[in-house]
Structures are given as C-alpha cells and as structure tokens.
Design a protein around this motif. Structure first.
Motif, PDB file in Angstrom:
ATOM      1  N   TYR A 190      42.083  34.771  46.935  1.00  0.00           N
ATOM      2  CA  TYR A 190      41.580  35.098  45.710  1.00  0.00           C
ATOM      3  C   TYR A 190      42.413  34.580  44.540  1.00  0.00           C
ATOM      4  O   TYR A 190      43.632  34.377  44.778  1.00  0.00           O
ATOM      5  CB  TYR A 190      41.545  36.629  45.410  1.00  0.00           C
ATOM      6  CG  TYR A 190      40.632  37.320  46.732  1.00  0.00           C
ATOM      7  CD1 TYR A 190      39.376  37.369  46.364  1.00  0.00           C
ATOM      8  CD2 TYR A 190      40.966  37.736  47.863  1.00  0.00           C
ATOM      9  CE1 TYR A 190      38.317  37.852  47.499  1.00  0.00           C
ATOM     10  CE2 TYR A 190      40.215  38.368  48.724  1.00  0.00           C
ATOM     11  CZ  TYR A 190      38.924  38.431  48.551  1.00  0.00           C
ATOM     12  OH  TYR A 190      37.907  38.751  49.571  1.00  0.00           O
ATOM     13  N   TYR A 191      41.735  34.395  43.240  1.00  0.00           N
ATOM     14  CA  TYR A 191      42.661  33.880  42.178  1.00  0.00           C
ATOM     15  C   TYR A 191      43.679  34.763  41.755  1.00  0.00           C
ATOM     16  O   TYR A 191      44.620  34.191  41.097  1.00  0.00           O
ATOM     17  CB  TYR A 191      41.579  33.485  41.121  1.00  0.00           C
ATOM     18  CG  TYR A 191      41.183  34.688  40.136  1.00  0.00           C
ATOM     19  CD1 TYR A 191      41.926  34.711  38.993  1.00  0.00           C
ATOM     20  CD2 TYR A 191      40.179  35.223  40.693  1.00  0.00           C
ATOM     21  CE1 TYR A 191      41.625  36.039  38.347  1.00  0.00           C
ATOM     22  CE2 TYR A 191      39.888  36.188  39.656  1.00  0.00           C
ATOM     23  CZ  TYR A 191      40.621  36.858  38.528  1.00  0.00           C
ATOM     24  OH  TYR A 191      40.241  37.804  37.954  1.00  0.00           O
ATOM     25  N   ASN A 246      36.372  40.721  38.799  1.00  0.00           N
ATOM     26  CA  ASN A 246      36.137  40.047  39.840  1.00  0.00           C
ATOM     27  C   ASN A 246      34.637  39.959  40.067  1.00  0.00           C
ATOM     28  O   ASN A 246      34.291  39.113  40.804  1.00  0.00           O
ATOM     29  CB  ASN A 246      36.741  40.437  41.231  1.00  0.00           C
ATOM     30  CG  ASN A 246      38.313  40.284  41.019  1.00  0.00           C
ATOM     31  OD1 ASN A 246      38.891  39.408  40.397  1.00  0.00           O
ATOM     32  ND2 ASN A 246      38.982  41.154  41.535  1.00  0.00           N
TER      33      ASN A 246
END
Ligand SMILES: CC(C)(COP(=O)(O)OP(=O)(O)OC[C@H]1O[C@@H](n2cnc3c(N)ncnc32)[C@H](O)[C@@H]1OP(=O)(O)O)[C@@H](O)C(=O)NCCC(=O)NCCS
Length: 159
Positions: free
Chosen positions: A136-137, A25
């Motif tokens: 968040y992805y 991340n």
C-alpha cells in the motif's frame, strides 16, 4: 435482504459508503463509475423492504492473467458481524462459478493487519500465498490470497 448488480444510479450511495469505510484509501467516484461499467461482478447487498438501504458491496474484476480478482468487499460498520460479509462473498463466488468455467482461481490482496477480512477469506478456503511488503502507498504490507474455484462446491455443501 437482496443481492443484485450495482447500476449507475447507485453510484452516489456506493461512493458514500466506500468513503465512510475506507476514508483516505477509498476508491474515487470516477473509478467506481468505471468499475460499474467494466467489472465481472459488482454486487450490492440491500436491506429493508419499503426503504431500501445499501449496506455492502463486492467488486470482482478479470485481471490481465485471466484470473478473477476480488478488489473490494465491504459491509457498513453498523452491520458488521451479522453474517452479511459471508453471504455477500458466498453469493459472488457462486455467481462467478456459474458465469464462466474460464476462471479457475480467484485472488485478492488484503492488508496483513485486517484480521476480520483475513478470517472471512479463510472461512472460504482462501490461502495466503505471498506477503507483499509495502504493497500500500502508506507502506503497509499485504497478503496475496488465492482460492481454487473448484473448492466452492465443497464449501456450499458443508455450510
Ligand atoms: C471484512 C468484512 C467485509 C466482514 O464483514 P462482516 O459482515 O462483519 O462478516 P461476517 O459477519 O459475515 O463474518 C464472517 C467472518 O469474518 C470473521 N470476522 C468478522 N469480523 C471479525 C472480527 N472483528 N475479528 C475477527 N474475525 C472477524 C469471522 O471469521 C467471521 O466468521 P464467524 O462469524 O463464523 O466467526 C467487514 O469487516 C468490512 O467491511 N470491513 C471493512 C472493509 C474491509 O476491510 N474489507 C476487506 C478489504 S480486503
């Protein structure tokens, strides 16, 4: 211990530390370079006298709503729980307040599972104002937290 502005010469060290802590991340080197050039505040915390070592940093941007946005704060895991996160955040908030009266609020997003960070922000009076699902992805949720900057003075007096 010293807290100063991050310069382009620090880019490799900053990128390495970002990768160590946030792994997949992590912000890319390219983004970090852009942030060094454009952030409202990008501060590093160094320890050591002869051999200096960057053990943490904080990045605050001005967002499109003219709010200060804390987009990154980290301390090298080896040095956690020694008060470094507190001192770095406190320094950044004080400098932000001195920098301009324009910013009445500072906001940030934090993973709902990231208790150490949430506790740290709560210590400074940041309040959770919203839970953003799938922020968040990875699909994980985030809290949007906010601090009214007028409260900094109060924290400093009490601390
Ligand atoms: C969040 C982070 C910056 C805190 O740095 P730190 O130097 O360990 O923080 P401090 O020692 O100053 O601790 C400050 C407060 O945070 C909270 N805290 C820190 N570690 C904690 C833990 N493991 N569990 C619960 N609370 C914790 C406590 O409230 C603590 O206050 P206290 O010591 O008075 O109890 C650090 O854990 C970190 O770099 N984490 C990885 C990166 C990250 O998640 N950044 C935030 C992104 S939004």
């Amino acid at each position: 211990m010293k807290i100063t502005a991050v310069k382009l010469k620090d880019l490799n060290k900053i990128t390495k530390l970002e990768k160590k802590i946030f792994r997949k991340n992590a912000f890319s080197k390219k983004l970090l370079k852009k942030l060094i050039l454009t952030s409202l505040l990008f501060l590093k915390l160094e320890i050591g006298v002869i051999k200096k070592k960057i053990i943490g940093f904080i990045i605050i941007l001005k967002d499109k709503n003219n709010r200060a946005n804390l987009i990154n704060l980290l301390i090298d895991s080896k040095y956690h729980k020694n008060g470094f996160g507190t001192i770095l955040l406190k320094t950044a908030l004080t400098r932000l307040e001195n920098k301009s009266m324009v910013f009445k609020k500072i906001i940030l997003n934090v993973n709902v599972e990231n208790l150490p960070a949430i506790r740290l922000y709560e210590k400074f009076n940041f309040k959770i104002i919203e839970k953003i699902e799938h922020y968040y992805y990875t699909g994980e949720d985030a809290y949007l937290m906010e601090l009214n900057l007028r409260k900094i003075q109060k924290f400093n007096q009490g601390a």
